[in-house]
Enzyme design. Structure first.
Site, short mmCIF file in Angstrom:
data_model
loop_
_atom_site.label_atom_id
_atom_site.label_comp_id
_atom_site.label_asym_id
_atom_site.label_seq_id
_atom_site.Cartn_x
_atom_site.Cartn_y
_atom_site.Cartn_z
N ARG B 48 0.94 -1.22 0.06
CA ARG B 48 -0.12 -0.03 0.16
C ARG B 48 0.85 1.09 -0.14
NH1 ARG B 48 2.24 1.93 3.87
NH2 ARG B 48 0.63 3.46 4.33
N GLY B 49 0.16 2.41 -0.25
CA GLY B 49 0.86 3.67 -0.47
C GLY B 49 0.96 3.96 -1.66
N ALA B 50 0.51 5.17 -2.00
CA ALA B 50 0.13 5.48 -3.44
C ALA B 50 1.64 5.28 -4.43
CB ALA B 50 -0.22 6.85 -3.67
N ARG B 85 -6.77 -0.93 -7.52
CA ARG B 85 -7.50 0.16 -6.57
C ARG B 85 -7.61 1.64 -7.14
NH1 ARG B 85 -4.69 1.30 -0.93
NH2 ARG B 85 -6.78 1.92 -0.16
N GLN B 179 -2.19 2.32 9.94
CA GLN B 179 -1.03 2.35 9.31
C GLN B 179 0.02 3.20 10.06
OE1 GLN B 179 -4.09 2.59 7.95
NE2 GLN B 179 -4.07 1.97 5.98
N ASP B 220 -2.88 10.79 -2.39
CA ASP B 220 -3.31 9.62 -3.43
C ASP B 220 -3.76 10.29 -4.48
OD1 ASP B 220 -3.88 8.37 -0.63
OD2 ASP B 220 -3.58 6.64 -2.03
N ASN B 230 -6.68 11.87 0.03
CA ASN B 230 -5.81 10.89 0.76
C ASN B 230 -6.72 10.25 1.71
OD1 ASN B 230 -3.03 10.56 1.48
ND2 ASN B 230 -3.38 11.74 3.34
N LYS B 231 -5.89 9.36 2.52
CA LYS B 231 -6.24 8.61 3.54
C LYS B 231 -7.54 9.14 4.53
CE LYS B 231 -5.40 5.26 4.44
NZ LYS B 231 -6.44 4.26 3.58
#
Lengths: 337, 337
Positions: B48-50, B85, B179, B220, B230-231
């Site tokens: 994960r993580g763009a 995603r 996270q 993101d 973003n998150k």
């Protein structure tokens, strides 16, 4: 009361309580028989919710009066109960009432009965604030499990459901101890309310995307200027509500107002163990030894609060005046129930 | 890279990756050998993580080019990876670059090498924003595990620590998947940074009580007007920062900007399973069947963002102009490293 769940009850030679830490997985009942038992049940959050720990503490002190003959020893034990949690004002208030009473058990029962009547009155007044089909956001648990009566903020929501208003309710899960997921959902489900859980940090996007109509929460202590200590996260919700133009209500009995303090800076805020943040029911979620800042409560400034819903009616700004009025007002429970 | 932890790597006949879901408890490495493996690792958030899923997707498509002879079949497999995603723009961008390249593996390696250089440049530019002893608040994981390079927002913080600025960093735990607790704390600890975890809903009280100097997060996808996905929780933090007069920065590579979209309303927001909210690693925290609203991201309007930190420098409002400039600007990595 949630069907089948009693938060606290007098049990002859003990105070019966539901250990709420095991909900929703298990309904574990325990009996508190000593000052240590009572204080530990409060400190560990087995019994929680400002009004509920007031009722529990009252029965606890009534029990101690029966079991401890020595007067000085009894008073020390009662103080141990009184000090079990620092932020909620109801505990100290209830313990003091029982200490001053000629018949401690009768006084504890009176506090419990009053809480039930008060919650009904709060629900009646709060009902006016909820339109049909309203989308409501709330945080932490403020239902029957939190008050040993009908609940404060959740009591208003449940009354709205019973009144045919069919609210849709967004519940912040309320980390770290998940009172929203574990307790609110259970209570709303039992009342047939349409409830949706969110992680606490999704409140802002829920406000925007789901067009929340109002936020309503409970309180642990309210100062004379309206500054309100409540479960951590409440202050953030009040700012987010103001940003989105959403009314922000606090439902609380008059016993939650601390007329002796001028503002929120005087409210002691309990900081709890890092362990609540870095592990979950024994499962570690952060590296060993991780540091955490874990205030159990925060203080919402009065200017972010649209109104308070009390058993004496809706209390609106300016709070300097209206809260002083509240202190002096005779309690008249609403006639329309 | 976090000592001992490699997010993704080429492994000859597979793409090696760290399954981040088991951190911090275990460092489990897996090998992706098919389009299903790659897509599943991304969709499940094992990777994960763009920026990191961009690098991983690039290696994935290079792998598929080696293992799938039929051209139409290969393209279908690549599209499966691309669609794993929807919100982060880096994945689609990286897959398209590898698809268009003469030597897919060389292109994937170039994307990875560039990410490392880009993260270094972001850290250099971001360093200017952090004063000595600054108190910084961040959300979600944006370190080496999130980029397969040095990190974006966390890269800036780690660079500040290396530069002797000794920041104190408050980490939102980042529910539902934690996270912040699981990954950020690990990465900051490895870099010797003074880090403190908070539940996400404590951000407002931390801002006030700990006098936070700045908020810095990753992204993101960023629209042409500065609206930033973003998150989930980022939008709330931006409102809370504005309320407290605290600057709010977004650190992200140019590949995170989607120059094709005008505003945040055009960014697809992934809604994930209720299961992430109602249970934790198999342990239920809400009654069976509980409903949840679980958007993985939210969109912060550009007007709440003080500046973007990119590998091309700091991008400030008005964003209509400055983001258009960014699209056209040649990349010059800063000389002062």
């Amino acid at each position: 009361m949630t069907p089948g769940l009693t938060a606290v009850a007098w049990d002859g030679d003990a105070v019966l309580y539901l250990d709420q830490r095991w909900l929703p997985n298990e309904a574990r009942y325990e009996r508190a028989r000593s000052a240590d038992d009572v204080a530990e049940a409060i400190a560990s959050l087995a019994v929680r919710g400002a009004p509920c720990i007031g009722v529990f503490g009252a029965y606890g002190v009534a029990l101690l009066r029966r079991t401890i003959a020595d007067d000085a020893e009894f008073r020390r034990a009662a103080q141990r109960v009184r000090a079990a949690r620092p932020t909620a004002v109801n505990l100290g208030w209830a313990v003091d009432r029982v200490l001053a009473a000629a018949d401690p058990l009768q006084e504890a029962r009176a506090i419990h009965d009053e809480q039930i009547a008060i919650d009904d009155a709060i629900a009646s007044y709060g009902l006016e604030l909820i339109r049909k089909g309203a989308r409501v956001l709330t945080h932490c648990n403020t239902g029957p499990l939190a008050t040993a009566g009908g609940g404060t903020a959740l009591g208003v929501i449940i009354a709205a459901q019973r009144g045919g208003k069919k609210p849709r309710v967004f519940l912040g899960e309320t980390r770290p101890l998940l009172q929203g997921s574990r307790l609110n959902y259970l209570e709303l489900e039992a009342a047939g309310v349409d409830a949706v859980l969110i992680v606490d940090s999704a409140a802002a996007v829920a406000m925007r995307e789901h067009r929340i109509d109002l936020v309503i929460v409970g309180a642990d202590r309210i100062a004379r200027n309206g500054d309100t200590a409540n479960k951590v996260g409440t202050y953030a919700l009040a700012i987010l509500a103001a940003h989105h133009g959403i009314p922000f209500y606090v439902a609380a009995p008059r016993s939650t107002f601390d007329f002796s303090i001028a503002g929120g800076a005087d409210i002691p805020i309990e900081e709890r163990s890092a362990e609540e943040v870095v592990s979950f029911r024994g499962q570690r979620v952060a590296p060993d030894g991780a540091a955490a800042y874990n205030p159990a409560f925060d203080v919402t400034p009065g200017h972010l609060i649209t109104a308070f819903v009390t058993e004496c009616g809706i209390v609106r700004p300016p709070y300097g005046d209206s809260i002083s009025d509240l202190e002096l007002r005779p309690l008249v429970l609403p006639a329309h129930r």
